[in-house]
Write an enzyme that holds these catalytic residues in place. Structure first.
Site, PDB file in Angstrom:
ATOM      1  N   TYR A   1      21.216 -35.383 -18.185  1.00  0.00           N
ATOM      2  CA  TYR A   1      22.102 -36.216 -17.353  1.00  0.00           C
ATOM      3  C   TYR A   1      22.503 -37.454 -18.143  1.00  0.00           C
ATOM      4  O   TYR A   1      21.674 -38.060 -18.831  1.00  0.00           O
ATOM      5  CB  TYR A   1      21.376 -36.640 -16.069  1.00  0.00           C
ATOM      6  CG  TYR A   1      22.135 -37.685 -15.268  1.00  0.00           C
ATOM      7  CD1 TYR A   1      22.993 -37.313 -14.227  1.00  0.00           C
ATOM      8  CD2 TYR A   1      22.002 -39.052 -15.553  1.00  0.00           C
ATOM      9  CE1 TYR A   1      23.697 -38.248 -13.512  1.00  0.00           C
ATOM     10  CE2 TYR A   1      22.716 -40.007 -14.834  1.00  0.00           C
ATOM     11  CZ  TYR A   1      23.559 -39.599 -13.813  1.00  0.00           C
ATOM     12  OH  TYR A   1      24.265 -40.536 -13.110  1.00  0.00           O
TER      13      TYR A   1
ATOM     14  N   GLU B   1      30.063 -40.174 -14.886  1.00  0.00           N
ATOM     15  CA  GLU B   1      28.860 -39.358 -14.957  1.00  0.00           C
ATOM     16  C   GLU B   1      29.154 -38.025 -15.643  1.00  0.00           C
ATOM     17  O   GLU B   1      30.200 -37.424 -15.382  1.00  0.00           O
ATOM     18  CB  GLU B   1      28.462 -39.075 -13.500  1.00  0.00           C
ATOM     19  CG  GLU B   1      27.032 -38.811 -13.241  1.00  0.00           C
ATOM     20  CD  GLU B   1      26.788 -38.695 -11.736  1.00  0.00           C
ATOM     21  OE1 GLU B   1      26.022 -39.511 -11.213  1.00  0.00           O
ATOM     22  OE2 GLU B   1      27.351 -37.798 -11.086  1.00  0.00           O
TER      23      GLU B   1
END
Lengths: 381, 290
Positions: free
Chosen positions: A101, A189
């Site tokens: 991530y 993101e």
């Protein structure tokens, strides 16, 4: 403002982030043609402003162009969290060796953009933060200096021990930071950031939220707004310079100022009612805003009573009164209205209203009680 | 006594010839604020309302007038530069009224102002008022009255509502401060609570927060550990849905964080009075004044 995955990917791809080939389709035919051009297995992904697309069945693997067509047919038109899917992204499937991530959020506590990276990717980062915080590196960035090379490398090495992969990741961090700053993001993101079977670091998904205050100076980002992906009444309100959020109740609220607007909704609930919306007409006193506000509130069939709560500071209450009179002459109201006005030019406003057959109160609690009673079918208190 | 501003405050107005700046400059002068100068690039040498000198730069205004405070009414895209210009000119208190300042701009402005030693209030705030002495910003003067209650809030009109209820009930205020509804602002609740705690004239503090962020929770913690004076709190947005920006850029519940329930629980844990609605402030404050 949120933008779609494919739009965020376009921004990142232009900056050099490795992203699998993909194109947008609005029909099953288009999806099939794109899959044929890509020439390998594809993933068909719903483009809506909602999380949990995968769980809702909005992301499907297709082995052949024919299958891509079928999956697209199933996904297009599907409802995800109340939003209809109008577009799908058809993108080359990747063989995933590991998932990580990487994200940047504008953090209120540090007053800086904060990088968050975790080798535990592909799942909800908030859950990782809650259960295994040691698996997340948080790095606040001083925007006066930008992301410095040693910081980017630190992020890269937190994700991968291998130098080549750490370098590839640190380059992606620089590109993600550039995208964040150039697009005026409050959030950017990549989840997941993967290593594929060939050892390449690749962004498989991307998400960006834009600070609405940036849109005036970034027309190229403002142009990415997809009005078909939003609640129509909210689009209407925004175009009329009103802040409006639709809710589930039946008391339509029209207030000046965000804090007072929230407090008014809360007071509706306090007296046993349910607000139908949040609506802030803002500080300027322009009768036209009131006309638009009334049009938007009354277009919601669940509204059973309308409540005005105006505390005149910069806002002149006589302008609001004139707006109410003009709007109701153009379109007579089908539901009762309760008006609370106090502050600047209150006496003039009260006179305008009473001359036109309206009554108004200067007490907030009294007005809210009355509106709730009318909306729930009872008599005015 | 009061916090941040008083009769001695010498104010300049950045954007004094603009629509909002000129309107509110007049209002502040009528209230009794010492408006000693204004700034609009290109209009240096003019007089505002025939009396207030206008300058091209903040540095020139400060040098000529000895101002210590500024209030900013410039458009959002120029606000960051205006704030930094004020800090650079040595002003000690900077009040930014402008709404719509990009948050990324504030990530540069905040450390710059901090390092200059100035205090920034706002942006996206109504400013502040010390009733009977001075007002800086847009809070309507006639709803306030001098007295023993300190008021601090993230909102504009909600502050007016509460102050109006207090004044109607015969309860005056030392200073009313609007810290603004943006996610990054110069002065937070704790800064104001700390100042009210030190101000001998303030006996009770009213605090109006809203959903989003953790400022209210941190403030509650400060009340618990560092304040002797009673504090009464209110949170707007109990009915707000998660994930939506409720007008103010900072009023948004992210995931499960920043809800009204969480903030009210923090107030209760700190032994604060909790107003369920704006009107409740009157009785809760009365009980704590006696």
């Amino acid at each position: 403002m949120n933008i779609h995955e494919y739009q965020a990917k376009d921004i990142l791809r232009k900056l050099g982030v490795p992203i699998p080939a993909g194109e947008i389709a609005t029909t099953p035919d288009e999806a099939e043609a794109i899959a044929r051009r890509i020439g390998s297995e594809v993933v068909v992904k719903a483009q809506v402003h909602a999380g949990g697309r995968g769980k809702a069945g909005g992301v499907k693997l297709a082995k052949t162009p024919q299958e891509a067509r079928e999956k697209a047919a199933a996904i297009l038109g599907m409802q995800i969290k109340g939003l209809t899917v109008m577009k799908v992204l058809v993108t080359a499937a990747s063989e995933i060796a590991s998932e990580a991530y990487a994200g940047i959020i504008l953090d209120r506590a540090t007053k800086k953009p904060v990088f968050m990276v975790s080798p535990a990717g592909g799942i909800d980062i908030e859950e990782v933060a809650a259960t295994t915080p040691e698996k997340i590196l948080k790095l606040p960035i001083d925007t006066r200096f930008g992301l410095m090379p040693f910081q980017a490398m630190r992020l890269g090495f937190f994700l991968y021990d291998d130098l080549a992969k750490a370098r590839a990741a640190s380059k992606i961090m620089q590109q993600l930071y550039t995208a964040f700053m150039q697009s005026g993001c409050s959030l950017a993101e990549i989840n997941p950031l993967i290593v594929d079977k060939a050892g390449q670091v690749i962004a498989l998904d991307a998400k960006m939220g834009i600070d609405d205050n940036e849109l005036d100076r970034r027309p190229e980002i403002a142009a990415l707004r997809d009005e078909t992906a939003e609640e129509p009444s909210e689009v209407d309100a925004r175009n009329a310079n009103l802040t409006f959020i639709k809710l589930e109740g039946n008391v339509g609220c029209c207030v000046n100022g965000a804090g007072l607007a929230m407090a008014t909704m809360d007071l509706v609930k306090y007296y046993g009612g349910e607000p139908a919306n949040f609506l802030d007409i803002g500080g300027s006193s322009n009768p036209e805003k009131v006309v638009n506000a009334l049009r938007i509130i009354t277009s919601d069939p669940s509204v059973k009573a309308i409540l005005f709560n105006i505390f005149g500071g910069i806002t002149r209450t006589d302008d609001v009164a004139n707006g109410i009179v003009t709007a109701t002459k153009m379109n007579p109201l089908k539901v009762p209205i309760v008006i609370r006005l106090t502050g600047t030019n209150e006496e003039i406003a009260m006179k305008i209203l009473s001359e036109n057959g309206f009554s108004a109160s200067s007490d907030m609690d009294e007005a809210v009680k009355k509106a709730v009673a009318l909306a729930t079918g009872g008599q005015a208190a | 006594m009061s916090i941040f501003i008083n009769k001695q405050t010498k104010l300049i107005v950045q954007g004094i010839t603009g629509r909002d700046g000129s309107f509110h400059a007049k209002q502040m002068m009528e209230y009794g604020t010492q408006v000693v100068g204004g700034v609009t690039p290109g209009k240096g040498g003019q007089k505002f309302e025939g009396t207030v000198p206008v300058f091209n730069t903040v540095a020139a205004a400060v040098e000529a007038t000895g101002a210590d405070t500024t209030v900013i009414y410039v458009p959002p895209m120029f606000a960051a530069d205006a704030i930094m210009e004020a800090a650079d000119a040595g002003l000690k208190f900077i009040v930014a009224i402008t709404e719509g300042v990009p948050v990324l701009d504030m990530t540069r402005v905040y450390p710059y102002v901090k390092e200059s030693g100035a205090r920034l209030l706002g942006p996206n705030c109504p400013g502040l008022i010390t009733p009977g002495e001075s007002k800086v910003g847009i809070i309507p003067g006639r709803i306030c009255a001098p007295g023993p209650v300190g008021v601090v809030s993230r909102s504009g009109t909600l502050t007016y509502e509460v102050v109006y209820q207090l004044t109607r009930a015969g309860i005056g205020q030392t200073t009313c401060v609007g810290i603004g509804g943006d996610p990054i602002n110069g002065t937070n609740f704790i800064d104001c609570l700390e100042a009210f705690e030190k101000d001998p004239a303030t006996k009770v503090v009213c605090m109006m927060g809203e959903i989003g962020g953790a400022d209210e929770q941190n403030a509650a913690d400060f009340v618990k550990h560092h304040m002797k004076k009673p504090v009464v709190g209110f949170i707007a947005g109990q009915t707000a849905p998660p994930g939506r920006r409720m007008g103010h850029a900072g009023a948004i519940i992210s995931g499960a964080a920043g809800t009204a329930a969480e903030k009210i629980a923090a107030f209760e844990a700190a032994g604060m009075g909790v107003a369920k609605r704006p009107l409740d402030f009157v009785e809760l404050v009365k009980a704590r004044l006696n």
